[in-house]
Write a protein that holds these residues in place. Structure first.
Motif, PDB file in Angstrom:
ATOM      1  N   ARG A   1     -20.993   2.345 -24.481  1.00 29.98           N
ATOM      2  CA  ARG A   1     -21.299   3.152 -23.289  1.00 29.98           C
ATOM      3  C   ARG A   1     -21.056   2.354 -22.007  1.00 29.98           C
ATOM      4  NH1 ARG A   1     -23.796   8.031 -23.758  1.00 29.98           N
ATOM      5  NH2 ARG A   1     -24.437   8.700 -25.843  1.00 29.98           N
TER       6      ARG A   1
ATOM      7  N   ARG B   1     -27.418   4.080 -18.096  1.00 29.85           N
ATOM      8  CA  ARG B   1     -28.862   4.078 -18.378  1.00 29.85           C
ATOM      9  C   ARG B   1     -29.109   3.871 -19.869  1.00 29.85           C
ATOM     10  NH1 ARG B   1     -29.130   8.105 -14.132  1.00 29.85           N
ATOM     11  NH2 ARG B   1     -28.814   9.762 -15.679  1.00 29.85           N
ATOM     12  N   LEU B   2     -28.328   4.549 -20.700  1.00 27.41           N
ATOM     13  CA  LEU B   2     -28.473   4.376 -22.144  1.00 27.41           C
ATOM     14  C   LEU B   2     -28.045   2.980 -22.582  1.00 27.41           C
ATOM     15  CD1 LEU B   2     -27.261   7.871 -23.352  1.00 27.41           C
ATOM     16  CD2 LEU B   2     -29.536   6.912 -23.676  1.00 27.41           C
TER      17      LEU B   2
ATOM     18  N   GLU C   1     -23.822   0.863 -29.570  1.00 24.70           N
ATOM     19  CA  GLU C   1     -23.787   2.027 -28.682  1.00 24.70           C
ATOM     20  C   GLU C   1     -23.884   1.584 -27.226  1.00 24.70           C
ATOM     21  OE1 GLU C   1     -25.911   6.344 -27.785  1.00 24.70           O
ATOM     22  OE2 GLU C   1     -26.784   5.015 -29.303  1.00 24.70           O
ATOM     23  N   GLY C   2     -24.745   0.607 -26.944  1.00 29.13           N
ATOM     24  CA  GLY C   2     -24.884   0.104 -25.586  1.00 29.13           C
ATOM     25  C   GLY C   2     -23.588  -0.492 -25.067  1.00 29.13           C
TER      26      GLY C   2
ATOM     27  N   THR D   1     -25.334   8.305 -16.883  1.00 36.00           N
ATOM     28  CA  THR D   1     -25.966   8.520 -18.190  1.00 36.00           C
ATOM     29  C   THR D   1     -25.603   7.396 -19.152  1.00 36.00           C
ATOM     30  OG1 THR D   1     -25.951  10.924 -17.893  1.00 36.00           O
ATOM     31  CG2 THR D   1     -26.168  10.095 -20.145  1.00 36.00           C
ATOM     32  N   ASP D   2     -24.334   7.045 -19.202  1.00 34.53           N
ATOM     33  CA  ASP D   2     -23.895   5.970 -20.090  1.00 34.53           C
ATOM     34  C   ASP D   2     -24.583   4.652 -19.753  1.00 34.53           C
ATOM     35  OD1 ASP D   2     -22.251   7.278 -21.857  1.00 34.53           O
ATOM     36  OD2 ASP D   2     -20.374   6.714 -20.889  1.00 34.53           O
TER      37      ASP D   2
ATOM     38  N   ALA E   1     -30.806   0.579 -21.855  1.00 28.22           N
ATOM     39  CA  ALA E   1     -31.935   0.744 -22.780  1.00 28.22           C
ATOM     40  C   ALA E   1     -31.647   0.151 -24.157  1.00 28.22           C
ATOM     41  CB  ALA E   1     -32.272   2.232 -22.921  1.00 28.22           C
ATOM     42  N   ASN E   2     -30.367   0.009 -24.499  1.00 25.20           N
ATOM     43  CA  ASN E   2     -30.009  -0.427 -25.848  1.00 25.20           C
ATOM     44  C   ASN E   2     -29.514  -1.869 -25.940  1.00 25.20           C
ATOM     45  OD1 ASN E   2     -30.393   1.882 -27.680  1.00 25.20           O
ATOM     46  ND2 ASN E   2     -28.919   2.914 -26.367  1.00 25.20           N
TER      47      ASN E   2
ATOM     48  N   ASN F   1     -27.806   0.255 -32.120  1.00 25.51           N
ATOM     49  CA  ASN F   1     -28.187   0.381 -30.716  1.00 25.51           C
ATOM     50  C   ASN F   1     -27.344  -0.529 -29.830  1.00 25.51           C
ATOM     51  OD1 ASN F   1     -30.128   2.270 -31.350  1.00 25.51           O
ATOM     52  ND2 ASN F   1     -31.832   0.806 -31.353  1.00 25.51           N
TER      53      ASN F   1
END
Length: 459
Positions: free
Chosen positions: A142, A191-192, A138-139, A188-189, A195-196, A135
């Motif tokens: 992004r 926000r994700l 990925e954060g 989108t990137d 979250a991560n 996670n």
């Protein structure tokens, strides 16, 4: 990183490079892994992430070219060296550079190189088996991809949008996607990423993108899109997180002895004692030719004004804002370059709130005054800002006073549609089409399709 991998990462020159060496790349050397086989462990993903951070450090981004494209281009700084580098930077500053200017090409290549790295690592994230680590990675990826796309879309407008690795054959059919599509992907990137990502990092990881980094950048994206409700909402989340604060002394924010302090939300990191991790005195911050109107706009006693004075060091004259002593072994300095800091968050939030409706006593003026009070400037009262228009202009001006030489000014002028007026004040007449840079000539020639990959108007 091996030569094959470096070549493979150069997305923007992918057609030129690979049209001559595709067969060579089909062979997997026994000693050097290709990108197809490289990503096997979590450490491989982490190395790719580190490479994406490193792209921000280089001369083609925040060490040099971005300063030309984002700061010198504005009214804050003038390049008077018409003979330096054959007028490469001077011509950009004076709005006379053509699409063959190498600064455009090298900045474009660096941005899309970093985007490609992110895409490739994201496509191979399954090799990371630890959920929390996956996670986080990925954060970070992004966030970095969003930052690069945000810079690209603001510099060039419609741009190619690739969210997966692109093969040499596919690169021939790239198109310039509409800005709206690019902004959707950026949102989108981020926000994700928010979250991560964790609230903070410590130790050797200090300086990696955090939840606050993602939210602050998303707030700037929303503000650029004039989505003021969304902007104020996410920026207030950054404020209420209590992870950041204004330092009492504004000079301490930029001190090389006080890196990643409470005010820094995200910065490009440098280390002068490590070879290839430091940098020379940043271009145009060495005895810069600053707009007299900027220098004269500070009130007597405003602590920010002194940061624009210079100090002699090793035959250089850097501004105090970015002063650092030279490392005797590398002959470099190592001050970080802030991309997002808490004062910027407060000013963005004040602007977004005011655009939703003027209030003489609301949070907008509170946030604005927090920045001014820290700088020892006079606090605004209702009589100073009696309506929405006057408040808007005050915030615009405060951003200029608070954020000079931080690669914010040109984009602020463009997004507020005040660039032509500002440049007229420094004797440069420009037109709205000059708010965007030309697509690098070689990129247009490679795709060679005026319908799907046209040049920006008038270039």
């Amino acid at each position: 990183m091996n030569k094959i991998l470096r070549l493979f990462f150069l997305l923007t020159t992918v057609v030129l490079y690979f049209s001559s060496c595709q067969k060579f790349l089909e062979i997997e050397p026994k000693s050097d892994p290709t990108t197809a086989s490289y990503y096997k462990t979590a450490d491989d993903i982490r190395n790719a992430i580190n490479g994406s951070y490193a792209s921000l450090q280089g001369r083609n981004q925040y060490m040099q070219h971005f300063i030309t494209l984002m700061e010198t281009r504005s009214d804050n700084v003038s390049d008077n060296n018409s003979g330096g580098n054959a007028g490469r930077d001077y011509n950009i500053d004076r709005f006379i550079a053509g699409s063959d200017n190498v600064v455009y090409l090298e900045a474009w290549q660096s941005i899309y190189n970093a985007i490609y790295r992110c895409n490739l690592a994201l496509a191979n994230l399954d090799v990371v088996t630890n959920t929390a680590q996956r996670n986080q990675y990925e954060g970070e990826l992004r966030f970095l991809r969003a930052l690069n796309y945000f810079n690209a879309v603001r510099l060039w407008g419609n741009i190619p949008l690739t969210l997966t690795p692109v093969s040499p054959e596919e690169s021939y059919s790239l198109i310039r996607n509409n800005q709206a599509e690019v902004y959707i992907a950026i949102e989108t990137d981020l926000r994700l990423a928010a979250a991560n990502l964790p609230l903070n990092f410590t130790g050797a990881d200090l300086g990696r993108a955090t939840q606050g980094s993602a939210k602050a950048l998303l707030g700037k994206v929303y503000l650029t899109e004039k989505k003021f409700v969304e902007a104020s909402g996410v920026l207030q989340e950054v404020i209420s997180s209590k992870q950041y604060d204004l330092l009492p002394n504004v000079a301490d924010v930029f001190s090389s002895a006080n890196k990643m302090n409470k005010e820094i939300v995200f910065a490009v990191r440098y280390n002068k004692s490590v070879v290839d991790e430091g940098h020379p005195v940043l271009t145009y911050f060495d005895g810069p030719v600053l707009d007299p109107a900027l220098l004269n706009a500070y009130q007597s006693g405003d602590a920010r004004r002194d940061l624009l004075n210079t100090v002699a060091s090793n035959s250089r004259n850097p501004v105090k804002k970015y002063f650092d002593s030279f490392d005797l072994n590398t002959n470099n300095v190592g001050n970080d370059f802030p991309l997002l800091r808490y004062a910027d968050v407060l000013l963005m939030c004040a602007e977004a709130l005011n655009e939703q409706g003027y209030s003489s006593t609301g949070l907008a003026i509170t946030y604005l005054n927090q920045v001014r009070i820290r700088a020892k400037a006079t606090e605004f009262i209702t009589a100073n800002l009696p309506d929405q228009g006057s408040f808007r202009n005050a915030v615009y001006q405060e951003r200029r006073l608070e954020l000079p030489l931080e690669c914010q000014r040109w984009f602020d002028l463009v997004r507020t549609n005040t660039a032509a007026q500002a440049m007229q004040a420094v004797s440069l007449t420009i037109q709205p089409w000059q708010y965007l840079y030309p697509i690098p000539l070689t990129e247009v020639q490679i795709v060679n399709n005026p319908q799907t990959f046209p040049q920006n108007p008038n270039y």
